[in-house]
Scaffold this motif. Structure first.
Motif, PDB file in Angstrom:
ATOM      1  N   THR A   1       2.928  -5.323   3.280  1.00 44.62           N
ATOM      2  CA  THR A   1       3.649  -4.137   2.803  1.00 44.62           C
ATOM      3  C   THR A   1       2.996  -3.705   1.502  1.00 44.62           C
ATOM      4  OG1 THR A   1       5.695  -4.978   3.759  1.00 44.62           O
ATOM      5  CG2 THR A   1       5.902  -3.223   2.123  1.00 44.62           C
ATOM      6  N   THR A   2       2.650  -2.427   1.410  1.00 49.17           N
ATOM      7  CA  THR A   2       1.986  -1.887   0.224  1.00 49.17           C
ATOM      8  C   THR A   2       2.960  -0.986  -0.517  1.00 49.17           C
ATOM      9  OG1 THR A   2      -0.079  -1.935   1.441  1.00 49.17           O
ATOM     10  CG2 THR A   2      -0.049  -0.609  -0.547  1.00 49.17           C
ATOM     11  N   VAL A   3       3.247  -1.318  -1.793  1.00 47.82           N
ATOM     12  CA  VAL A   3       4.232  -0.545  -2.565  1.00 47.82           C
ATOM     13  C   VAL A   3       3.751  -0.290  -3.988  1.00 47.82           C
ATOM     14  CG1 VAL A   3       6.238  -1.341  -1.259  1.00 47.82           C
ATOM     15  CG2 VAL A   3       5.492  -2.617  -3.230  1.00 47.82           C
ATOM     16  N   PRO A   4       4.060   0.911  -4.530  1.00 46.61           N
ATOM     17  CA  PRO A   4       3.802   1.158  -5.951  1.00 46.61           C
ATOM     18  C   PRO A   4       4.778   0.327  -6.779  1.00 46.61           C
ATOM     19  CG  PRO A   4       4.189   3.216  -4.759  1.00 46.61           C
ATOM     20  CD  PRO A   4       4.548   2.099  -3.841  1.00 46.61           C
TER      21      PRO A   4
ATOM     22  N   GLU B   1      -5.998  10.127  -4.301  1.00 42.78           N
ATOM     23  CA  GLU B   1      -7.245   9.439  -4.627  1.00 42.78           C
ATOM     24  C   GLU B   1      -7.401   8.240  -3.705  1.00 42.78           C
ATOM     25  OE1 GLU B   1      -8.886   7.198  -8.585  1.00 42.78           O
ATOM     26  OE2 GLU B   1      -7.831   9.103  -8.892  1.00 42.78           O
ATOM     27  N   SER B   2      -8.633   7.875  -3.440  1.00 43.58           N
ATOM     28  CA  SER B   2      -8.947   6.673  -2.659  1.00 43.58           C
ATOM     29  C   SER B   2      -9.733   5.724  -3.538  1.00 43.58           C
ATOM     30  CB  SER B   2      -9.783   7.026  -1.433  1.00 43.58           C
ATOM     31  OG  SER B   2      -9.047   7.815  -0.547  1.00 43.58           O
TER      32      SER B   2
ATOM     33  N   GLY C   1     -10.302  -4.471   0.100  1.00 42.88           N
ATOM     34  CA  GLY C   1     -10.041  -3.392   1.042  1.00 42.88           C
ATOM     35  C   GLY C   1     -10.177  -2.025   0.418  1.00 42.88           C
ATOM     36  N   HIS C   2      -9.568  -1.042   1.068  1.00 45.89           N
ATOM     37  CA  HIS C   2      -9.630   0.356   0.652  1.00 45.89           C
ATOM     38  C   HIS C   2      -8.221   0.930   0.725  1.00 45.89           C
ATOM     39  CE1 HIS C   2     -10.754   4.686   1.042  1.00 45.89           C
ATOM     40  NE2 HIS C   2     -11.584   4.306   0.092  1.00 45.89           N
ATOM     41  N   ILE C   3      -7.808   1.609  -0.346  1.00 35.98           N
ATOM     42  CA  ILE C   3      -6.460   2.125  -0.432  1.00 35.98           C
ATOM     43  C   ILE C   3      -6.488   3.608  -0.792  1.00 35.98           C
ATOM     44  CG2 ILE C   3      -6.110   1.610  -2.899  1.00 35.98           C
ATOM     45  CD1 ILE C   3      -3.335   0.491  -1.998  1.00 35.98           C
ATOM     46  N   LYS C   4      -5.504   4.334  -0.303  1.00 40.97           N
ATOM     47  CA  LYS C   4      -5.321   5.737  -0.669  1.00 40.97           C
ATOM     48  C   LYS C   4      -3.969   5.831  -1.344  1.00 40.97           C
ATOM     49  CE  LYS C   4      -6.413  10.080   1.295  1.00 40.97           C
ATOM     50  NZ  LYS C   4      -6.705  10.815   2.529  1.00 40.97           N
ATOM     51  N   PHE C   5      -3.878   6.600  -2.427  1.00 43.22           N
ATOM     52  CA  PHE C   5      -2.611   6.709  -3.131  1.00 43.22           C
ATOM     53  C   PHE C   5      -2.369   8.120  -3.646  1.00 43.22           C
ATOM     54  CE2 PHE C   5      -5.838   5.105  -5.988  1.00 43.22           C
ATOM     55  CZ  PHE C   5      -5.700   5.868  -7.141  1.00 43.22           C
ATOM     56  N   TYR C   6      -1.105   8.461  -3.752  1.00 41.06           N
ATOM     57  CA  TYR C   6      -0.655   9.751  -4.258  1.00 41.06           C
ATOM     58  C   TYR C   6       0.002   9.514  -5.604  1.00 41.06           C
ATOM     59  CZ  TYR C   6      -1.473  11.196   0.499  1.00 41.06           C
ATOM     60  OH  TYR C   6      -2.058  11.438   1.707  1.00 41.06           O
ATOM     61  N   TYR C   7      -0.340  10.337  -6.594  1.00 35.89           N
ATOM     62  CA  TYR C   7       0.196  10.127  -7.927  1.00 35.89           C
ATOM     63  C   TYR C   7       0.466  11.450  -8.630  1.00 35.89           C
ATOM     64  CZ  TYR C   7      -4.600  11.018  -9.556  1.00 35.89           C
ATOM     65  OH  TYR C   7      -5.813  11.589  -9.816  1.00 35.89           O
ATOM     66  N   LEU C   8       1.248  11.346  -9.706  1.00 37.97           N
ATOM     67  CA  LEU C   8       1.585  12.516 -10.514  1.00 37.97           C
ATOM     68  C   LEU C   8       0.687  12.576 -11.737  1.00 37.97           C
ATOM     69  CD1 LEU C   8       5.445  12.231 -10.366  1.00 37.97           C
ATOM     70  CD2 LEU C   8       3.967  13.708  -9.012  1.00 37.97           C
TER      71      LEU C   8
ATOM     72  N   ALA D   1       1.439   4.804  -1.527  1.00 36.61           N
ATOM     73  CA  ALA D   1       0.120   4.216  -1.301  1.00 36.61           C
ATOM     74  C   ALA D   1       0.072   3.578   0.076  1.00 36.61           C
ATOM     75  CB  ALA D   1      -0.169   3.164  -2.362  1.00 36.61           C
ATOM     76  N   TYR D   2      -1.126   3.542   0.662  1.00 39.97           N
ATOM     77  CA  TYR D   2      -1.307   2.863   1.941  1.00 39.97           C
ATOM     78  C   TYR D   2      -2.763   2.452   2.118  1.00 39.97           C
ATOM     79  CZ  TYR D   2      -3.041   7.365   3.676  1.00 39.97           C
ATOM     80  OH  TYR D   2      -3.755   8.522   3.852  1.00 39.97           O
TER      81      TYR D   2
END
Length: 118
Positions: A76-79, A27-28, A111-118, A57-58
């Motif tokens: 640095t971007t971290v979950p 998702e973004s 800003g704008h972020i894209k992330f991967y999740y379960l 995420a980034y």
């Protein structure tokens, strides 16, 4: 084997092809005016993602801090896990970024972020 299948064991000593399971979603999201916090963990902004268990995420574009473009190499971007299985994205600022952008408790990150999740 067919497309999107993987070779696995059936539990009885036989190799079988099964459909590949993928529970990872992507998702973004835009975020605006995220407050900056400084504590024993560092200086960072927190982007809440309610109901998401984020694994990566980034930034998809150069974020801004008080309308200044931020050099991606200085953050640095971290979950970061929260309560009830939710995740927060923390955007940490390096000491160099803190000085370069004069980051204070009133600074705001967008800003704008894209992330991967379960």
């Amino acid at each position: 084997a067919n497309a999107n299948q993987v070779l696995t064991a059936d539990g009885n000593g036989k190799a079988v092809y099964k459909a590949m399971a993928s529970s990872v979603k992507v998702e973004s999201r835009y975020f605006n005016n995220v407050a900056i916090t400084t504590d024993e963990n560092g200086t960072y902004g927190v982007i809440p993602l309610v109901g998401k268990r984020v694994i990566n995420a980034y930034m998809t574009s150069t974020p801004t801090l008080d309308s200044q473009k931020v050099d991606l190499s200085l953050i640095t971007t971290v979950p970061f896990p929260g309560s009830a299985g939710d995740t927060f994205i923390r955007v940490y600022f390096s000491p160099e970024a803190i000085t370069k952008y004069s980051i204070t408790a009133t600074s705001k990150l967008s800003g704008h972020i894209k992330f991967y999740y379960l």
